[in-house]
Motif scaffolding. Structure first.
Motif, short mmCIF file in Angstrom:
data_model
loop_
_atom_site.label_atom_id
_atom_site.label_comp_id
_atom_site.label_asym_id
_atom_site.label_seq_id
_atom_site.Cartn_x
_atom_site.Cartn_y
_atom_site.Cartn_z
N VAL A 100 8.46 10.51 5.37
CA VAL A 100 7.06 10.92 5.53
C VAL A 100 6.35 10.90 4.18
CG1 VAL A 100 5.53 12.79 6.26
CG2 VAL A 100 7.68 12.39 7.50
N ILE A 101 5.22 10.21 4.13
CA ILE A 101 4.42 10.16 2.90
C ILE A 101 2.95 9.96 3.28
CG2 ILE A 101 4.87 7.69 2.54
CD1 ILE A 101 4.56 10.07 -0.39
N ARG B 202 -4.27 13.51 1.14
CA ARG B 202 -3.53 14.77 1.28
C ARG B 202 -4.53 15.91 1.45
NH1 ARG B 202 0.79 13.18 -3.47
NH2 ARG B 202 1.59 11.39 -2.29
N GLY B 203 -4.23 16.78 2.40
CA GLY B 203 -5.15 17.88 2.69
C GLY B 203 -6.35 17.47 3.52
N ARG B 204 -6.33 16.25 4.06
CA ARG B 204 -7.46 15.74 4.85
C ARG B 204 -7.04 15.40 6.28
NH1 ARG B 204 -10.20 11.10 1.63
NH2 ARG B 204 -11.46 11.11 3.52
N GLU B 205 -6.00 16.05 6.76
CA GLU B 205 -5.50 15.96 8.14
C GLU B 205 -4.79 14.66 8.50
OE1 GLU B 205 -8.47 17.27 10.93
OE2 GLU B 205 -8.81 19.12 9.82
N ALA B 206 -4.56 13.78 7.52
CA ALA B 206 -3.80 12.57 7.79
C ALA B 206 -2.34 12.91 8.10
CB ALA B 206 -3.87 11.60 6.61
N GLY B 207 -1.79 13.90 7.39
CA GLY B 207 -0.41 14.33 7.64
C GLY B 207 -0.25 14.91 9.02
N GLU B 208 -1.21 15.73 9.45
CA GLU B 208 -1.16 16.31 10.80
C GLU B 208 -1.23 15.21 11.85
OE1 GLU B 208 -2.68 19.72 8.33
OE2 GLU B 208 -3.05 17.58 8.38
N ILE C 60 -4.78 2.20 4.86
CA ILE C 60 -3.54 2.84 5.28
C ILE C 60 -3.40 4.14 4.47
CG2 ILE C 60 -1.01 2.65 5.30
CD1 ILE C 60 -1.57 -0.41 5.61
N VAL C 61 -3.17 5.25 5.17
CA VAL C 61 -3.18 6.55 4.48
C VAL C 61 -1.91 7.37 4.68
CG1 VAL C 61 -5.70 6.65 4.48
CG2 VAL C 61 -4.43 7.69 6.37
N ALA C 62 -0.99 6.94 5.55
CA ALA C 62 0.25 7.71 5.75
C ALA C 62 1.30 6.83 6.42
CB ALA C 62 -0.01 8.95 6.59
N TYR C 63 2.55 7.24 6.27
CA TYR C 63 3.68 6.47 6.81
C TYR C 63 4.83 7.40 7.15
CZ TYR C 63 7.92 3.63 6.75
OH TYR C 63 9.13 3.07 7.08
N ASP D 119 0.83 -1.21 0.00
CA ASP D 119 0.00 0.00 0.00
C ASP D 119 0.87 1.26 0.00
OD1 ASP D 119 -2.36 -1.46 0.02
OD2 ASP D 119 -2.56 -1.37 2.21
N ILE D 120 1.88 1.29 0.85
CA ILE D 120 2.75 2.46 0.95
C ILE D 120 3.48 2.70 -0.38
CG2 ILE D 120 4.79 3.41 2.10
CD1 ILE D 120 3.80 1.79 4.61
N CYS D 121 3.86 1.64 -1.05
CA CYS D 121 4.58 1.78 -2.32
C CYS D 121 3.74 2.51 -3.37
CB CYS D 121 5.00 0.42 -2.85
SG CYS D 121 6.35 -0.29 -1.89
N GLY D 122 2.43 2.49 -3.23
CA GLY D 122 1.56 3.19 -4.17
C GLY D 122 1.38 4.67 -3.87
N PHE D 123 1.87 5.15 -2.73
CA PHE D 123 1.67 6.56 -2.37
C PHE D 123 2.43 7.53 -3.27
CE2 PHE D 123 0.65 5.68 2.42
CZ PHE D 123 -0.48 4.99 2.05
N PRO D 124 3.74 7.34 -3.51
CA PRO D 124 4.47 8.29 -4.37
C PRO D 124 4.00 8.12 -5.82
CG PRO D 124 6.01 6.87 -3.18
CD PRO D 124 4.64 6.32 -2.97
N GLN D 125 3.47 9.18 -6.40
CA GLN D 125 2.92 9.12 -7.74
C GLN D 125 3.94 9.41 -8.84
OE1 GLN D 125 -0.73 8.43 -8.25
NE2 GLN D 125 0.12 7.49 -6.40
#
Length: 159
Positions: A81-82, A88-94, A62-65, A14-20
């Motif tokens: 951090v990804i 993105r922009g939905r508070e998962a990063g925070e 899974i939405v962040a790592y 799942d994480i491998c699909g995050f970087p576009q």
């Protein structure tokens, strides 16, 4: 709403699909080669700790790592951090950032958390600035292909 937990081997795909793009992956870690693979993440963890994923409670997705590294006394670094493009922009990063700051402070006695953010990553620089990270240095690194990249070294007091 979100929750977090330790990374499991099942999360890697799942994480491998995050970087576009290759550029996004460069922001995650300059030693990674696009496309990101589970083996690259596993290899990077040899000198990292507290690999953490954020999960959207409703969907279980899974939405962040992120992880921590270079713990030295009361200092350590936040790395890799990804956030999933869909969050993105939905508070998962925070949520991820606060979870990692809490882990660093409570589990390791960290008083200052450091990070590197590439100069071209304006969204990342703005995000970290919003969360009280401040620049303290610039680092020029050479990539495997010979290109140079400037990283802004930032830090935040956790006391």
């Amino acid at each position: 709403m979100y929750t977090h937990r330790a990374l499991s081997k099942m999360d890697l795909t799942d994480i491998c699909g995050f970087p576009q793009t290759e550029q996004e992956l460069l922001y995650v870690g300059p030693s990674f080669i696009f496309p990101l693979t589970p083996e690259q993440i596993s290899h990077s963890l040899m000198n990292r700790f507290e690999p953490t994923v954020v999960i959207e409670e409703e969907s279980g997705q899974i939405v962040a790592y992120a992880n921590l590294y270079n713990h030295n006394g009361h200092v350590c670094w936040l790395g890799n951090v990804i956030v999933s493009p869909s969050h993105r922009g939905r508070e998962a990063g925070e949520f991820l950032l606060h979870a990692m700051m809490h882990k660093a402070k409570e589990n390791y006695g960290v008083r200052e958390l450091f990070l590197s953010c590439h100069h071209a990553n304006s969204r990342g620089l703005a995000f970290y600035h919003k969360h009280f990270f401040r620049p303290f240095d610039l680092k020029i690194s050479k990539l495997a292909d010979g290109r140079k990249i400037i990283t802004v070294q930032m830090k935040r007091n956790l006391d």
